[in-house]
Design an enzyme around this catalytic site. Structure first.
Site, PDB file in Angstrom:
ATOM      1  N   THR A   7      -6.159   2.012   9.133  1.00 41.84           N
ATOM      2  CA  THR A   7      -5.327   3.133   9.620  1.00 41.84           C
ATOM      3  C   THR A   7      -6.165   4.129  10.424  1.00 41.84           C
ATOM      4  O   THR A   7      -5.714   4.646  11.446  1.00 41.84           O
ATOM      5  CB  THR A   7      -4.632   3.831   8.431  1.00 41.84           C
ATOM      6  OG1 THR A   7      -3.817   2.858   7.769  1.00 41.84           O
ATOM      7  CG2 THR A   7      -3.748   4.978   8.888  1.00 41.84           C
TER       8      THR A   7
ATOM      9  N   ILE B  26      -0.895  -1.662   7.683  1.00 36.78           N
ATOM     10  CA  ILE B  26      -1.946  -1.409   8.688  1.00 36.78           C
ATOM     11  C   ILE B  26      -3.268  -1.306   7.942  1.00 36.78           C
ATOM     12  O   ILE B  26      -3.541  -0.293   7.282  1.00 36.78           O
ATOM     13  CB  ILE B  26      -1.713  -0.100   9.480  1.00 36.78           C
ATOM     14  CG1 ILE B  26      -0.365  -0.113  10.208  1.00 36.78           C
ATOM     15  CG2 ILE B  26      -2.859   0.111  10.476  1.00 36.78           C
ATOM     16  CD1 ILE B  26      -0.128   1.111  11.115  1.00 36.78           C
ATOM     17  N   ASP B  27      -4.057  -2.347   7.989  1.00 33.37           N
ATOM     18  CA  ASP B  27      -5.398  -2.247   7.409  1.00 33.37           C
ATOM     19  C   ASP B  27      -6.329  -1.786   8.534  1.00 33.37           C
ATOM     20  O   ASP B  27      -6.530  -2.512   9.517  1.00 33.37           O
ATOM     21  CB  ASP B  27      -5.866  -3.581   6.832  1.00 33.37           C
ATOM     22  CG  ASP B  27      -7.183  -3.392   6.103  1.00 33.37           C
ATOM     23  OD1 ASP B  27      -7.254  -2.508   5.235  1.00 33.37           O
ATOM     24  OD2 ASP B  27      -8.160  -4.076   6.441  1.00 33.37           O
TER      25      ASP B  27
ATOM     26  N   GLU C  74       0.825  -1.213   0.000  1.00 31.45           N
ATOM     27  CA  GLU C  74       0.000   0.000   0.000  1.00 31.45           C
ATOM     28  C   GLU C  74       0.859   1.262   0.000  1.00 31.45           C
ATOM     29  O   GLU C  74       0.645   2.172  -0.805  1.00 31.45           O
ATOM     30  CB  GLU C  74      -0.938   0.020   1.213  1.00 31.45           C
ATOM     31  CG  GLU C  74      -1.729   1.315   1.272  1.00 31.45           C
ATOM     32  CD  GLU C  74      -2.808   1.357   2.334  1.00 31.45           C
ATOM     33  OE1 GLU C  74      -2.786   0.541   3.262  1.00 31.45           O
ATOM     34  OE2 GLU C  74      -3.676   2.237   2.218  1.00 31.45           O
TER      35      GLU C  74
ATOM     36  N   ASP D  22      -5.990  -4.589   0.583  1.00 31.77           N
ATOM     37  CA  ASP D  22      -7.020  -4.763   1.616  1.00 31.77           C
ATOM     38  C   ASP D  22      -7.652  -6.158   1.521  1.00 31.77           C
ATOM     39  O   ASP D  22      -8.225  -6.654   2.487  1.00 31.77           O
ATOM     40  CB  ASP D  22      -8.161  -3.742   1.452  1.00 31.77           C
ATOM     41  CG  ASP D  22      -7.695  -2.292   1.524  1.00 31.77           C
ATOM     42  OD1 ASP D  22      -6.945  -1.971   2.451  1.00 31.77           O
ATOM     43  OD2 ASP D  22      -8.089  -1.492   0.643  1.00 31.77           O
TER      44      ASP D  22
ATOM     45  N   ASP E 122      -0.644  -5.004   3.114  1.00 31.59           N
ATOM     46  CA  ASP E 122      -1.198  -3.816   3.775  1.00 31.59           C
ATOM     47  C   ASP E 122      -0.608  -3.794   5.187  1.00 31.59           C
ATOM     48  O   ASP E 122      -0.983  -4.613   6.034  1.00 31.59           O
ATOM     49  CB  ASP E 122      -2.726  -3.881   3.823  1.00 31.59           C
ATOM     50  CG  ASP E 122      -3.319  -2.533   4.235  1.00 31.59           C
ATOM     51  OD1 ASP E 122      -2.562  -1.702   4.783  1.00 31.59           O
ATOM     52  OD2 ASP E 122      -4.522  -2.324   4.005  1.00 31.59           O
TER      53      ASP E 122
HETATM   54  C1  IPD Z   1      -9.003   0.802   4.648  1.00 29.54           C
HETATM   55  C2  IPD Z   1      -9.838  -0.149   5.467  1.00 29.54           C
HETATM   56  C3  IPD Z   1     -11.281   0.327   5.536  1.00 29.54           C
HETATM   57  C4  IPD Z   1     -11.874   0.594   4.178  1.00 29.54           C
HETATM   58  C5  IPD Z   1     -10.984   1.500   3.350  1.00 29.54           C
HETATM   59  C6  IPD Z   1      -9.569   0.941   3.264  1.00 29.54           C
HETATM   60  P1  IPD Z   1      -6.379   1.148   5.063  1.00 29.54           P
HETATM   61  O1  IPD Z   1      -7.685   0.308   4.525  1.00 29.54           O
HETATM   62  O2  IPD Z   1      -9.800  -1.452   4.950  1.00 29.54           O
HETATM   63  O3  IPD Z   1     -12.088  -0.630   6.141  1.00 29.54           O
HETATM   64  O4  IPD Z   1     -13.107   1.223   4.340  1.00 29.54           O
HETATM   65  O5  IPD Z   1     -11.530   1.589   2.048  1.00 29.54           O
HETATM   66  O6  IPD Z   1      -8.779   1.824   2.508  1.00 29.54           O
HETATM   67  O7  IPD Z   1      -6.311   2.385   4.216  1.00 29.54           O
HETATM   68  O8  IPD Z   1      -6.640   1.445   6.487  1.00 29.54           O
HETATM   69  O9  IPD Z   1      -5.280   0.203   4.797  1.00 29.54           O
END
Ligand code: IPD
Length: 276
Positions: free
Chosen positions: A95, A92-93, A70, A220, A90
């Site tokens: 964030t 930190i999924d 990411e 993700d 990813d």
């Molecule tokens: C996010 C999370 C979130 C989703 C966002 C993603 P990130 O990932 O998975 O649930 O709603 O679309 O971007 O940016 O925290 O790696």
């Protein structure tokens, strides 16, 4: 025959544990927040440091493998899936959850060969839940086998989705109309835990019955896709067609009946692709 990718998976679990510890340690300190594509698309120094830790430790062992991460993509690296052994990361999924200390924060890693997902690891590091799945060998949470609920009745289902900012007002309208339509079926409820990877694991272990999303990314989805599939779940495109890792959209569910019922309700909007 020996499994050529098991060693990669074992290494991945060890690296993921270290990454999770780094995230937990960072939660004890001040968190400096930066913006990416919009005021609600956040990144922290921890996202970047964790991705560097993961990529450097995998590269050291597997120098010829490819990576889609990411934060590397945000910094300009390509996001194209090839036939090479590829680690989709990813760091930190969730964030936004991380910056609020909301407890669903995961390290998510999927590994593909010839564009097929071979294994997935999702470490929900505040809950200390390590979800793992190797293709054809089942899904586990902290070493214990997990499976989907098997629910076939949408009216008895708990459905997950996410409700992020949309710059296009039509997308906003469609997103909220989809929620209204699904709640009106009716379903038991809709929840938004805030981490796509955790959402897939919640379906995989039977705590929720479905999850749909338009606008996420391959990093993700890759880890969780392996886990929910190996837990006996169904994964498909939001249109009902085959799941495509680079399409930025998916439905996962406890059964085909629940997934197909959601397909009938959901109106699509264009979110582009990760590889374009
Ligand atoms: C996010 C999370 C979130 C989703 C966002 C993603 P990130 O990932 O998975 O649930 O709603 O679309 O971007 O940016 O925290 O790696």
């Amino acid at each position: 025959m020996s499994d050529p990718w098991q060693e990669c998976m074992d290494h991945c679990i060890e690296v993921t544990k270290k990454a999770g510890k780094m995230i937990r340690d960072a939660l004890q300190k001040d968190i400096a927040i930066m913006q990416k594509s919009s005021p609600v698309d956040l990144v922290t120094e921890t996202d970047q440091r964790v991705e560097q830790l993961i990529i450097s430790s995998i590269k050291e062992k597997y120098p010829t493998h490819s990576f889609i991460g990411e934060e590397s993509v945000a910094a300009g690296s390509p996001s194209v899936l090839t036939d090479d052994p590829t680690w989709i990361i990813d760091p930190i999924d969730g964030t936004t959850n991380f910056v609020h200390r909301f407890p669903f924060v995961a390290v998510s890693i999927g590994f593909t060969v010839k564009k097929e997902i071979e294994f997935g690891i999702v470490y929900s590091c505040i809950e200390d839940k390590m979800y793992t799945a190797r293709k054809g060998k089942g899904a586990f949470c902290n070493g214990v086998p997990i499976k989907v609920s098997g629910q076939e009745d949408i009216t008895k289902s708990l459905v997950l989705t996410e409700t992020g900012f949309k710059s296009n007002p039509e997308h906003f309208k469609t997103m909220t109309a989809n929620i209204t339509a699904i709640l009106s079926i009716p379903v038991h409820g809709i929840r938004s835990p805030g981490s796509a990877a955790v959402n897939m694991c919640l379906v995989a272990c039977g705590s929720a019955d479905a999850y749909y999303h338009m606008g996420i990314h391959c990093w993700d989805m890759a880890g969780g896709a392996a886990i929910v599939t190996e837990a006996g779940g169904v994964i498909m495109d939001i249109s009902g067609g085959p799941f495509d890792l680079m399409s930025r959209r998916l439905i996962v569910a406890s059964s085909r009946a629940v997934a197909e019922r959601l397909v009938r309700e959901i109106i699509e909007f264009d979110v582009g692709r990760d590889d374009q």
